[in-house]
Design an enzyme around this catalytic site. Structure first.
Site, PDB file in Angstrom:
ATOM      1  N   ARG A 156       0.810  -1.231   0.000  1.00  0.00           N
ATOM      2  CA  ARG A 156       0.000   0.000   0.000  1.00  0.00           C
ATOM      3  C   ARG A 156       0.836   1.271   0.000  1.00  0.00           C
ATOM      4  NH1 ARG A 156      -3.771  -2.625   3.736  1.00  0.00           N
ATOM      5  NH2 ARG A 156      -5.429  -3.500   2.444  1.00  0.00           N
ATOM      6  N   ASN A 162       1.501  18.374 -21.040  1.00  0.00           N
ATOM      7  CA  ASN A 162       1.230  17.396 -22.098  1.00  0.00           C
ATOM      8  C   ASN A 162       1.244  18.032 -23.480  1.00  0.00           C
ATOM      9  OD1 ASN A 162       0.883  15.300 -20.240  1.00  0.00           O
ATOM     10  ND2 ASN A 162      -1.191  16.012 -19.820  1.00  0.00           N
ATOM     11  N   HIS A 178       1.654  15.909 -26.479  1.00  0.00           N
ATOM     12  CA  HIS A 178       1.592  14.503 -26.076  1.00  0.00           C
ATOM     13  C   HIS A 178       0.367  13.765 -26.614  1.00  0.00           C
ATOM     14  CE1 HIS A 178       4.957  15.568 -23.604  1.00  0.00           C
ATOM     15  NE2 HIS A 178       5.038  14.373 -23.071  1.00  0.00           N
TER      16      HIS A 178
HETATM   17  N1  GLY Z   1       5.096  14.388 -17.883  1.00  0.00           N
HETATM   18  C1  GLY Z   1       3.983  15.209 -17.602  1.00  0.00           C
HETATM   19  C2  GLY Z   1       3.693  15.317 -16.141  1.00  0.00           C
HETATM   20  O1  GLY Z   1       4.469  14.863 -15.333  1.00  0.00           O
HETATM   21  O2  GLY Z   1       2.684  15.848 -15.771  1.00  0.00           O
END
Ligand code: GLY
Length: 373
Positions: A123, A247, A250
């Site tokens: 956990r 991003n 991305h």
């Molecule tokens: N690589 C993008 C982030 O860590 O939010």
């Protein structure tokens, strides 16, 4: 240049990112105070192990810290359920306790996989990132994103789990091939493009020195990127808002990676480079961003040797619809619409939910059409 210490301030989850040469050799000094007992579990890949595992083990031993290495295969394919399960088994068999530290030694794949194993093991076990690629040093090792890929796409299973320390030894970058450095450089350029126009202008002059490891330039770029990322993560750790600006490029990039099979054909950073150009080009097409800025981005990325156009990598069967469909699996899809990072200019990124997948497909069809233009 000596080491720099940057802080990611997240209350009780705060940690330091130390950047500089020779840090691997001092790992015991830096890790020692964080250990509940003098034992670590180092997860690395087969390529990085041949270069950096022995020096790290020796450095830890010099401070009386035992090290249990676990070596996983190199490459993005390792970020899957099968390898996660094997890693968890190995860590449990090795007797890792919740108060121990798991050390991720390597690039983004090792960091994401080992970090996710740490997140779910007992956990939540502590972990330390020792990133050995430019991409991991400037981006993936900082901010606590961990996870694995599934057949539906990248990083779709994961967790936010902050490391206890990041040791970014800039000396480890000297052994990287230029292609890997360039892939990391895309994430460096991203920091300028999303929110720091003066930094992008600096990169236009000093980018080659950053890639080649010119005195001072590389360390300055890495520290600038980490500091920028730290501020963004502190403001929005769990990506409810502006963290998504990281991003930039991305969503397009992930679609390109998926279409090319997440392998050597197109590295993550290369896909991000093309994705950033696409994000600028779409913004210009929508009248949001001056075309001159899009040209500047394309020119700079191409000048350092990154792919900057979809035309260079597209397969014969590709279409805008196929790529847009890939984008529907993005984690940031909300109510059936993508969350895109668009721009008003260099250094002025913002989040947009105004585009439909049909619009994206049309835009991508046109971008693909440019291969015959
Ligand atoms: N690589 C993008 C982030 O860590 O939010």
């Amino acid at each position: 240049m000596s080491e720099q210490r940057l802080r990611v301030a997240l209350g009780e989850r705060s940690y330091d990112v130390i950047v500089g040469p020779g840090l691997l050799a001092q790992a015991g000094r830096h890790l020692g105070p964080l250990l509940a007992r003098p034992r670590t579990f180092v997860v690395t890949d087969a390529t990085v192990a041949t270069l950096h595992l022995a020096p790290l083990t020796a450095a830890l031993a010099a401070d009386g810290i035992a090290c249990r290495p676990i070596v996983v295969p190199a490459g993005e394919a390792t970020k899957d359920f099968a390898h996660l399960r094997r890693l968890i088994d190995d860590l449990l068999d090795a007797g890792v306790e919740r108060s121990d530290l798991i050390v991720a030694l390597g690039g983004g794949v090792v960091g994401d996989l080992a970090g996710f194993a740490a997140a779910i093991l007992r956990r939540g076990t502590g972990f330390v990132q020792i990133p050995t690629t430019l991409l991991a040093q400037v981006d993936s090792s900082v901010g606590g994103k961990t996870g694995i890929d599934t057949r539906q796409g990248k990083n779709l299973v994961g967790s936010f789990h902050q490391p206890r320390l990041v040791l970014a030894d800039t000396g480890t970058l000297d052994s990287l091939p230029r292609r890997q450095l360039l892939a990391g450089y895309a994430e460096v350029a991203k920091v300028g493009l999303l929110g720091d126009a003066p930094f992008f202008a600096w990169l236009e002059v000093h980018g080659e020195a950053v890639i080649q490891g010119g005195p001072g330039a590389r360390a300055h770029a890495i520290a600038t990127c980490i500091a920028a990322k730290a501020r963004i993560v502190e403001a929005d750790e769990h990506e409810h808002g502006d963290r998504a600006l990281l991003n930039l490029g991305h969503s397009f990039g992930h679609a390109l990676e998926a279409e090319t099979g997440f392998g050597d054909a197109l590295l993550h950073g290369e896909a991000v480079a093309i994705g950033m150009v696409l994000a600028f080009a779409l913004s210009s097409r929508l009248g949001l961003c001056p075309a001159a800025d899009t040209d500047r981005v394309r020119r700079h990325l191409a000048a350092v040797g990154l792919p900057a156009a979809i035309a260079g990598i597209a397969g014969p069967g590709w279409s805008g619809t196929i790529l847009a469909n890939r984008m529907t699996q993005d984690k940031k899809v909300r109510d059936g619409r993508p969350t895109l990072v668009l721009v008003r200019g260099i250094g002025q990124a913002f989040l947009s939910r105004d585009q439909s997948f049909a619009n994206l497909a049309r835009f991508l069809d046109d971008a693909l059409g440019e291969r015959t233009a």
